[in-house]
Design a protein around this motif. Structure first.
Motif, PDB file in Angstrom:
ATOM      1  N   ASN A 221       0.861  -1.404  -0.055  1.00  0.00           N
ATOM      2  CA  ASN A 221       0.288  -0.101   0.130  1.00  0.00           C
ATOM      3  C   ASN A 221       0.843   1.248  -0.012  1.00  0.00           C
ATOM      4  OD1 ASN A 221      -2.354  -1.575   0.204  1.00  0.00           O
ATOM      5  ND2 ASN A 221      -2.365  -1.652   2.354  1.00  0.00           N
ATOM      6  N   MET A 222       2.122   1.042  -0.003  1.00  0.00           N
ATOM      7  CA  MET A 222       3.078   2.471   0.034  1.00  0.00           C
ATOM      8  C   MET A 222       2.908   2.948  -1.266  1.00  0.00           C
ATOM      9  SD  MET A 222       7.127   2.141   0.794  1.00  0.00           S
ATOM     10  CE  MET A 222       8.086   3.899   1.267  1.00  0.00           C
ATOM     11  N   MET A 223       3.312   4.427  -1.488  1.00  0.00           N
ATOM     12  CA  MET A 223       2.963   5.192  -2.576  1.00  0.00           C
ATOM     13  C   MET A 223       4.155   4.662  -3.389  1.00  0.00           C
ATOM     14  SD  MET A 223       2.504   8.802  -1.095  1.00  0.00           S
ATOM     15  CE  MET A 223       2.721   9.728  -2.636  1.00  0.00           C
ATOM     16  N   GLU A 224       3.909   4.803  -4.967  1.00  0.00           N
ATOM     17  CA  GLU A 224       4.705   4.019  -5.827  1.00  0.00           C
ATOM     18  C   GLU A 224       5.829   5.091  -5.910  1.00  0.00           C
ATOM     19  OE1 GLU A 224       4.669   1.428  -7.543  1.00  0.00           O
ATOM     20  OE2 GLU A 224       2.843   0.891  -6.858  1.00  0.00           O
ATOM     21  N   SER A 225       5.737   6.310  -5.669  1.00  0.00           N
ATOM     22  CA  SER A 225       6.877   7.180  -5.801  1.00  0.00           C
ATOM     23  C   SER A 225       8.021   7.074  -4.559  1.00  0.00           C
ATOM     24  CB  SER A 225       6.453   8.813  -5.819  1.00  0.00           C
ATOM     25  OG  SER A 225       5.592   8.847  -4.483  1.00  0.00           O
ATOM     26  N   ARG A 226       7.522   6.396  -3.441  1.00  0.00           N
ATOM     27  CA  ARG A 226       8.282   6.220  -2.515  1.00  0.00           C
ATOM     28  C   ARG A 226       9.081   4.691  -2.254  1.00  0.00           C
ATOM     29  NH1 ARG A 226       8.045   9.684   1.628  1.00  0.00           N
ATOM     30  NH2 ARG A 226       9.679   8.652   2.198  1.00  0.00           N
ATOM     31  N   LYS A 227       8.428   3.746  -2.961  1.00  0.00           N
ATOM     32  CA  LYS A 227       8.912   2.577  -2.925  1.00  0.00           C
ATOM     33  C   LYS A 227      10.336   2.173  -3.291  1.00  0.00           C
ATOM     34  CE  LYS A 227       4.519   0.361  -3.704  1.00  0.00           C
ATOM     35  NZ  LYS A 227       3.722  -0.804  -4.707  1.00  0.00           N
TER      36      LYS A 227
END
Length: 386
Positions: A221-227
Motif C-alpha cells: 500500500n506504499m506510494m509508488e513514488s516512495r517504494k
C-alpha cells in the motif's frame, strides 16, 4: 502405365537420397521454426548488454592504465634514489665500525671521547638521511633492505595518490618525484571521481531496485513514488556487511584483529588515511584495490542517500512544526483544538461544523495522522508523509 514407361521415368528423375556411387545419403533435418530468430534475439541482447556496460568498463580500464603509468614513473624516479640510500647507509655503518676501532687504538682519555662523539654524530646524520628517504635502518641487514619503491610499492603508492588516501608511510624523497606526484594527482583525481561517480550510480540503482522489490512485497500500500527509497538502516546494514567482509579477509592477510582490520577499512573507505595501520603485503593490498574502489563508491553513495533521507526527515519535521503553529492537523488539513478555539467567533462556522471538527480531532489524532498514509487528505498531497 506400362513397366517400361515407369522404368524410363525413374531414370529421368534422379534420386537425391543417393550419391553417384549409389550410397544412401543421410537426411539433413531442416532447422526448427523460430530457432534462428531466438538465436538472433539472444545475440542482440548480448551485444546490447556489452554496449551498455562498455562506458563503465572503459572508465575502469582508463584508471588501471593510469595507475600503471604512475607506477612506472615513480619506480623510475624513486627506485634508484632508494637503492643509493641503502648503499650509503650500509657503507656508513661499516665505516663507523672501522673508525671506532682506529680511534680506540690511537686516542685515549678526553681525545677518545671527542673523536667518538664526532663519529657518532656523523652516523646520526646518516640515519636521519635514511629515514627521510623512507629507509628504516632497522631493516637494513647485510646491505639488503625491504624497498618501498619496487614495482609493487610504486603501484600501491600511485593508487593511494589519486584515491587521496595518503597513508603517509611512503612519500617521494626526490624533487623530481614530488613534481611528478603533483601532476599525477592533478589528472588522476578527476579520473577517479568520474569512476567513483559511475560506480556509485550503479550501486544506487541496485540499492533502489532492492528497496523497491522489498517494499512491493512487504508494503504493497506504499506510494509508488516512495517504494524505491532506501531507508537509513538499510544503508548502514549494507555498509557494515561490506566492511565486515573485508575485515575478515584482512585479518587473514595481515594477521590483524577484527577491530584493527575494521578500523583500517573504514579509514581507507573514508579516505582519511591516518597511516597508523598499513598493509605489509603490497601484493595483497593491490589485489584488494578493486575492493577499495568499490568501498569508496559505496561510502559516497551511502552519504548521498543518507543526505536525501535526512533532508526528507527534516522537511517532515518542518511541516510538523508549521502545522502545530497554525493549529492545523497535517493529516487532514483541518483546524484542531477545543470547540472555542476551532469555532471562536467566526460566523462562517456553525455549531454542527464545530462538533464535526472536534470529533475528527479525537478520532484522528496527530501521531496517528503522521503514521497512517490512508488518513491523509487527497487535496493536500504535499502533506503526505508516506
Amino acid at each position: 502405365m506400362s513397366s517400361e514407361e515407369s522404368l524410363k521415368k525413374s531414370q529421368e528423375q534422379p534420386n537425391n537420397n543417393v550419391d553417384a556411387a549409389g550410397v544412401e545419403l543421410k537426411h539433413r533435418s531442416t532447422p526448427k521454426e523460430g530457432w534462428g530468430d531466438a538465436k538472433s534475439d539472444r545475440r542482440k541482447k548480448v551485444v546490447g548488454a556489452l554496449k551498455a556496460a562498455w562506458p563503465h568498463v572503459k572508465l575502469f580500464i582508463i584508471l588501471v592504465i593510469y595507475s600503471m603509468f604512475g607506477a612506472v614513473g615513480f619506480w623510475l624516479i624513486e627506485y634508484p634514489h632508494e637503492t643509493a640510500l641503502v648503499a650509503n647507509f650500509t657503507e656508513a655503518r661499516t665505516q663507523l665500525l672501522k673508525d671506532m676501532w682506529n680511534v680506540s687504538q690511537v686516542f685515549t682519555g678526553g681525545d677518545w671521547t671527542e673523536e667518538m662523539t664526532i663519529l657518532v654524530e656523523r652516523y646520526e646524520h646518516t640515519i636521519l638521511a635514511a629515514y627521510d628517504g623512507g629507509i628504516d635502518p632497522r631493516g637494513v641487514t647485510g646491505g639488503q633492505a625491504e624497498l618501498q619503491w619496487d614495482v609493487a610499492g610504486s603501484l600501491f603508492f600511485s593508487v593511494t595518490v589519486f584515491t587521496t588516501i595518503g597513508y603517509g608511510h611512503q612519500t617521494p624523497a626526490t624533487v623530481a618525484g614530488r613534481v611528478f606526484c603533483i601532476f599525477y594527482a592533478i589528472f588522476g583525481i578527476p579520473i577517479l571521481l568520474l569512476t567513483l561517480a559511475d560506480i556509485g550510480e550503479l550501486l544506487a540503482r541496485g540499492l533502489r531496485y532492492i528497496a523497491a522489490t522489498v517494499n512491493s512485497k512487504l508494503r504493497p500500500n506504499m506510494m509508488e513514488s516512495r517504494k524505491d527509497d532506501v531507508p537509513l538502516y538499510g544503508i548502514f546494514i549494507v555498509v557494515f556487511l561490506v566492511m565486515s567482509l573485508g575485515a575478515l579477509v584482512m585479518m587473514q592477510m595481515e594477521d590483524w584483529t577484527f577491530e584493527q582490520a575494521f578500523y583500517f577499512i573504514f579509514v581507507t573507505f573514508s579516505t582519511i588515511g591516518f597511516g597508523d595501520l598499513v598493509p605489509r603485503h603490497k601484493m595483497y593490498s593491490l589485489a584488494a584495490s578493486l575492493y577499495f574502489l568499490l568501498g569508496m563508491a559505496l561510502i559516497s553513495t551511502s552519504f548521498s542517500l543518507s543526505q536525501d533521507e535526512v533532508g526528507r526527515l527534516l522537511k517532515k519535521w518542518g511541516d510538523l512544526k508549521a502545522s502545530c503553529k497554525k493549529r492545523v492537523c497535517p493529516c487532514c488539513a483541518n483546524r484542531v483544538g477545543s470547540e472555542l478555539e476551532v469555532g471562536g467567533d467566526d460566523p462562517g462556522v456553525s455549531g454542527q461544523d464545530k462538533t464535526k471538527l472536534v470529533t475528527r480531532k479525537t478520532q484522528i489524532g496527530l501521531p496517528i495522522g503522521i503514521m497512517r498514509g490512508d488518513a491523509l487528505s487527497e487535496d493536500r498531497k504535499e502533506d503526505r508523509f508516506h
